[in-house]
Write a protein that holds these residues in place. Structure first.
Motif, PDB file in Angstrom:
ATOM      1  N   ALA A  78     -13.888 -24.529  41.495  1.00 28.12           N
ATOM      2  CA  ALA A  78     -14.413 -25.850  41.864  1.00 28.12           C
ATOM      3  C   ALA A  78     -15.938 -25.900  41.888  1.00 28.12           C
ATOM      4  O   ALA A  78     -16.524 -26.927  41.546  1.00 28.12           O
ATOM      5  CB  ALA A  78     -13.851 -26.261  43.216  1.00 28.12           C
ATOM      6  N   TRP A  81     -17.686 -27.099  38.917  1.00 26.95           N
ATOM      7  CA  TRP A  81     -17.477 -28.519  38.616  1.00 26.95           C
ATOM      8  C   TRP A  81     -18.689 -29.364  38.997  1.00 26.95           C
ATOM      9  O   TRP A  81     -18.736 -30.553  38.704  1.00 26.95           O
ATOM     10  CB  TRP A  81     -16.217 -28.971  39.372  1.00 26.95           C
ATOM     11  N   TRP A 211      -1.542 -29.721  31.705  1.00 24.33           N
ATOM     12  CA  TRP A 211      -2.466 -29.450  32.798  1.00 24.33           C
ATOM     13  C   TRP A 211      -1.752 -28.941  34.038  1.00 24.33           C
ATOM     14  O   TRP A 211      -2.298 -28.136  34.790  1.00 24.33           O
ATOM     15  CB  TRP A 211      -3.272 -30.707  33.141  1.00 24.33           C
ATOM     16  N   GLY A 212      -0.516 -29.435  34.299  1.00 24.42           N
ATOM     17  CA  GLY A 212       0.208 -29.029  35.507  1.00 24.42           C
ATOM     18  C   GLY A 212       0.336 -27.521  35.602  1.00 24.42           C
ATOM     19  O   GLY A 212      -0.078 -26.897  36.583  1.00 24.42           O
ATOM     20  N   PHE A 215      -3.108 -25.615  35.935  1.00 29.92           N
ATOM     21  CA  PHE A 215      -3.694 -25.515  37.268  1.00 29.92           C
ATOM     22  C   PHE A 215      -2.850 -24.637  38.187  1.00 29.92           C
ATOM     23  O   PHE A 215      -3.394 -23.943  39.051  1.00 29.92           O
ATOM     24  CB  PHE A 215      -3.891 -26.916  37.867  1.00 29.92           C
ATOM     25  N   LEU A 232      -9.421 -23.607  43.342  1.00 29.76           N
ATOM     26  CA  LEU A 232      -9.367 -24.932  42.731  1.00 29.76           C
ATOM     27  C   LEU A 232     -10.112 -25.957  43.576  1.00 29.76           C
ATOM     28  O   LEU A 232     -10.471 -27.022  43.100  1.00 29.76           O
ATOM     29  CB  LEU A 232      -7.919 -25.383  42.560  1.00 29.76           C
ATOM     30  N   LEU A 233     -10.303 -25.649  44.857  1.00 28.91           N
ATOM     31  CA  LEU A 233     -11.032 -26.557  45.736  1.00 28.91           C
ATOM     32  C   LEU A 233     -12.239 -25.829  46.306  1.00 28.91           C
ATOM     33  O   LEU A 233     -12.320 -24.599  46.259  1.00 28.91           O
ATOM     34  CB  LEU A 233     -10.131 -27.027  46.878  1.00 28.91           C
ATOM     35  N   LEU A 234     -13.177 -26.618  46.850  1.00 26.98           N
ATOM     36  CA  LEU A 234     -14.347 -26.008  47.475  1.00 26.98           C
ATOM     37  C   LEU A 234     -13.926 -25.339  48.779  1.00 26.98           C
ATOM     38  O   LEU A 234     -13.110 -25.885  49.513  1.00 26.98           O
ATOM     39  CB  LEU A 234     -15.382 -27.087  47.789  1.00 26.98           C
ATOM     40  N   PRO A 235     -14.481 -24.156  49.089  1.00 29.52           N
ATOM     41  CA  PRO A 235     -14.210 -23.563  50.392  1.00 29.52           C
ATOM     42  C   PRO A 235     -14.851 -24.406  51.496  1.00 29.52           C
ATOM     43  O   PRO A 235     -15.755 -25.195  51.224  1.00 29.52           O
ATOM     44  CB  PRO A 235     -14.856 -22.177  50.301  1.00 29.52           C
ATOM     45  N   LEU A 291     -12.819 -28.654  32.471  1.00 29.66           N
ATOM     46  CA  LEU A 291     -11.421 -28.340  32.779  1.00 29.66           C
ATOM     47  C   LEU A 291     -10.884 -27.236  31.869  1.00 29.66           C
ATOM     48  O   LEU A 291      -9.962 -26.508  32.235  1.00 29.66           O
ATOM     49  CB  LEU A 291     -10.545 -29.589  32.640  1.00 29.66           C
ATOM     50  N   PHE A 294     -10.420 -23.772  33.237  1.00 27.61           N
ATOM     51  CA  PHE A 294      -9.173 -23.448  33.934  1.00 27.61           C
ATOM     52  C   PHE A 294      -8.086 -23.064  32.938  1.00 27.61           C
ATOM     53  O   PHE A 294      -7.260 -22.191  33.202  1.00 27.61           O
ATOM     54  CB  PHE A 294      -8.702 -24.633  34.786  1.00 27.61           C
TER      55      PHE A 294
ATOM     56  N   ASN B  30     -11.883 -33.324  48.482  1.00 31.60           N
ATOM     57  CA  ASN B  30     -11.589 -31.909  48.262  1.00 31.60           C
ATOM     58  C   ASN B  30     -10.109 -31.633  48.523  1.00 31.60           C
ATOM     59  O   ASN B  30      -9.759 -30.961  49.479  1.00 31.60           O
ATOM     60  CB  ASN B  30     -12.478 -31.077  49.188  1.00 31.60           C
ATOM     61  N   GLY B  38      -0.946 -33.803  36.224  1.00 34.11           N
ATOM     62  CA  GLY B  38      -1.067 -32.391  36.553  1.00 34.11           C
ATOM     63  C   GLY B  38      -2.465 -31.978  36.983  1.00 34.11           C
ATOM     64  O   GLY B  38      -2.688 -30.844  37.379  1.00 34.11           O
TER      65      GLY B  38
END
Lengths: 541, 69
Positions: A78, A81, A211-212, A215, A232-235, A291, A294, B30, B38
């Protein structure tokens, strides 16, 4: 024919086409006086909607972006991004600020930020300071474009120094001859090829599970990695670092010399404004590229020699049909050469207008200016090539990062200056220097870590300064905050002490001037007796 | 009169703050769900921001187009 031969064949055929277009560009809308610096460096300020749109896409969305951003999402998820919100934020700002910059530059004949700063705050010294900062920040930026080009050439099998030098020589000759017209025409070619590459990439993702699943697998791989900050997300602690990087990078775009060149080539205000509305298309293209990092991670693409910049070229080689891979390699190579050309033009103009004409040869003729800029553009490109051949390429990447922090320090003069002339020239110079000092000192303190968290170098290991509790902040923003504080405080002090202020050569309505306004034409004639760009076009066509 | 009309149409420019701020709301975006084709929310939200930027800038451009200082 093997796949490799097809790839190389398609690549070489397209690159030959590019060189021919680059050479022919000098003849495109051939100006009456091709040796005028305005014609060479901003196409006579006569480009329309489509040309500007392609040119901006060509110069801002470079190969470095298309290779380094997916490499970042591949490596850390992330956080990589950040480039996408950063690109989007610049578009509404462009609509407002760049229009003002275009008007004031059109009325006064500016080609660079540094000339504007000098005129706005009545201080050639401040202009020179802005110019030097701009040139120092631009050369490593050109170098990282060439590094991206090298990564592509290496993947195709043209390793070593000669292919790179050949490519740099060709693009230098094109720029020397055709000026901004070469990158403007090549941008159209590049966008067509890049569009094809993105289409192929989207189809490729659909064919390999969509994409499913991309990821899902990427999430598993991030969970398995030892780095706690990736995913995949920010900490939880990552927001401050992420947002300051987004804001800092977005502001820096309005200070880099090359970002202005494309916009100044626009023929009127509406061209600039319509382009701002269309620029988010490029943001979406960049987002798709990001993307793909990923996808590469999910498919288990591995970089060559641990160099993350080779992830995208290798993914293309492994998953694209051979002829499409050839197209993609050509797209990426041109995407490296166009910004290199535009950046070298911008840095050359900055030198010519704010250092050469101000200090070395006052009263230089337009022809002498154009001559200086053309040779200077060669110097910048070969200087950048020399930089990556002579020193470790990784060092150029560090220099580019440092360059970003440096260029941000000119924001009070060149960006806020578009809104207000309140700042005092001495305060701006002091703020700029203290911002540079703070930025360099903080980055000196940042050690470079490898993937396992081991310190591999003591200094200049990045631009994210640790606050100690897991949070980081972008150094450029910290330095800019110090810079603004110093500038504001000193301005108040100097005004209270009654220090002499620089004379502002711009007037409020300069920021709203449009093509065809009568004052503009009169000014052109008053200043140098030259016919206006519009008249010149009429006399030609 | 003309100056007054111009300053009123200038107010449209404040709309530009929306696409400037929207991409910066990452602390609130987030999250993985809801996904689109997806793609996690964190990522497709920015695609939506790009679209929003085009729409808002076009609206402001059309509303202020007639301005001549």
């Amino acid at each position: 024919m093997t796949d490799r031969e097809i790839e190389v064949g398609v690549f070489l055929a397209l690159m030959t086409l590019v060189v021919l277009v680059g050479f022919g560009a000098a003849r495109w809308r051939r100006p009456a006086d091709p040796y005028d610096i305005e014609e060479w460096s901003v196409g006579g300020r006569a480009f329309g909607n489509w040309t500007i749109w392609f040119l901006l896409g060509g110069s801002m969305y470079s190969a470095y972006t298309f290779i380094a951003v997916p490499a970042l999402t591949y490596g850390v998820g992330a956080i990589g991004w950040f480039a996408v919100p950063f690109a989007i934020v610049t578009t509404p700002l462009t609509f407002y600020f760049t229009t003002r910059a275009w008007s004031v530059a059109r009325r006064h004949g500016f080609l660079t930020h540094s000339e504007f700063a000098a005129a706005r705050f009545g201080s050639p010294g401040l202009g020179a300071l802005v110019a030097i900062t701009g040139i120092l920040a631009t050369i490593p930026y050109v170098a990282v474009q060439l590094i991206s080009l090298q990564a592509v050439l290496r993947t195709i099998g043209f390793g070593g120094e000669w292919p790179l030098l050949a490519a740099v020589t060709l693009v230098s000759v094109c720029t020397f001859r055709s000026g901004l017209r070469a990158p403007a025409l090549l941008s159209v070619v590049k966008d067509v090829l890049l569009g094809w590459m993105l289409l192929t990439a989207v189809l490729m993702v659909a064919m390999y599970g969509g994409w499913g699943s991309t990821f899902r697998i990427a999430a598993v791989r991030f969970a398995a990695s030892p780095n706690p900050a990736d995913g995949l997300l920010l900490p939880e602690t990552g927001h401050l670092g992420f947002l300051t990087l987004v804001i800092g990078s977005a502001l820096a775009i309005f200070a880099y010399p090359h970002a202005l060149v494309g916009m100044l080539a626009a023929k009127d205000r509406d061209t600039v404004r319509r382009n701002a509305a269309a620029l988010p298309v490029y943001c979406a293209a960049l987002a798709v590229m990001a993307l793909l990092g990923f996808f590469a991670l999910a498919q288990g693409v591995t970089p060559a020699d641990g160099d993350l910049n080779t992830v995208v070229p290798r993914m293309i080689h492994e998953y694209f049909p051979a002829w499409s891979a050839g197209i993609a390699y050509a797209a990426l190579s041109i995407a490296a050469l166009i910004p290199a050309a535009v950046m070298s033009i911008a840095a050359a103009n900055t030198f010519t207008r704010s250092l050469y004409r101000t200090y070395l040869r006052p009263g230089a003729s337009p022809a002498a200016e154009a001559w200086t800029s053309r040779w200077m553009s060669l110097f910048v490109k070969f200087g950048a090539a020399g930089l990556i051949l002579a020193v470790d390429p990784a060092f150029s990447v560090d220099l580019q990062l440092i360059g970003g922090v440096l260029i941000l320090q000119t924001i009070p003069a060149v960006f806020l200056g578009l809104l207000t002339g309140w700042f005092h020239r001495v305060a701006l110079a002091a703020g700029l220097l203290s911002g540079l000092a703070v930025g360099l000192v903080l980055m000196w303190d940042i050690p470079k870590l490898d993937a396992t968290g081991r310190v591999v170098a003591e200094h200049f290991g990045g631009a994210s300064w640790s606050l100690g509790d897991g949070r980081t902040i972008y150094v450029g923003i910290v330095a800019l905050a110090v810079n603004l504080l110093v500038t504001a405080a000193l301005t108040l002090l100097l005004k209270a002490a009654g220090a002499a202020e620089g004379r502002d050569l711009t007037r409020p309505d300069d920021y709203l001037a449009d093509a065809g306004d009568p004052y503009l034409k009169r000014l052109d004639e008053l200043i140098d007796g030259l016919p206006t760009a519009a008249e010149r076009r009429e006399s030609v066509g | 009169m003309a100056a007054h009309a111009r300053s009123r149409s200038r107010h449209w420019q404040w709309l530009l703050l929306i696409p400037t701020a929207a991409p910066l709301l990452t602390p609130f975006t987030n999250r993985i769900e809801p996904t689109l084709l997806g793609v996690p929310f964190f990522f497709w939200y920015q695609f939506a921001c790009a679209l929003l930027a085009t729409v808002v800038i076009t609206v402001v451009y059309l509303a202020t187009r007639g301005d001549r200082p």
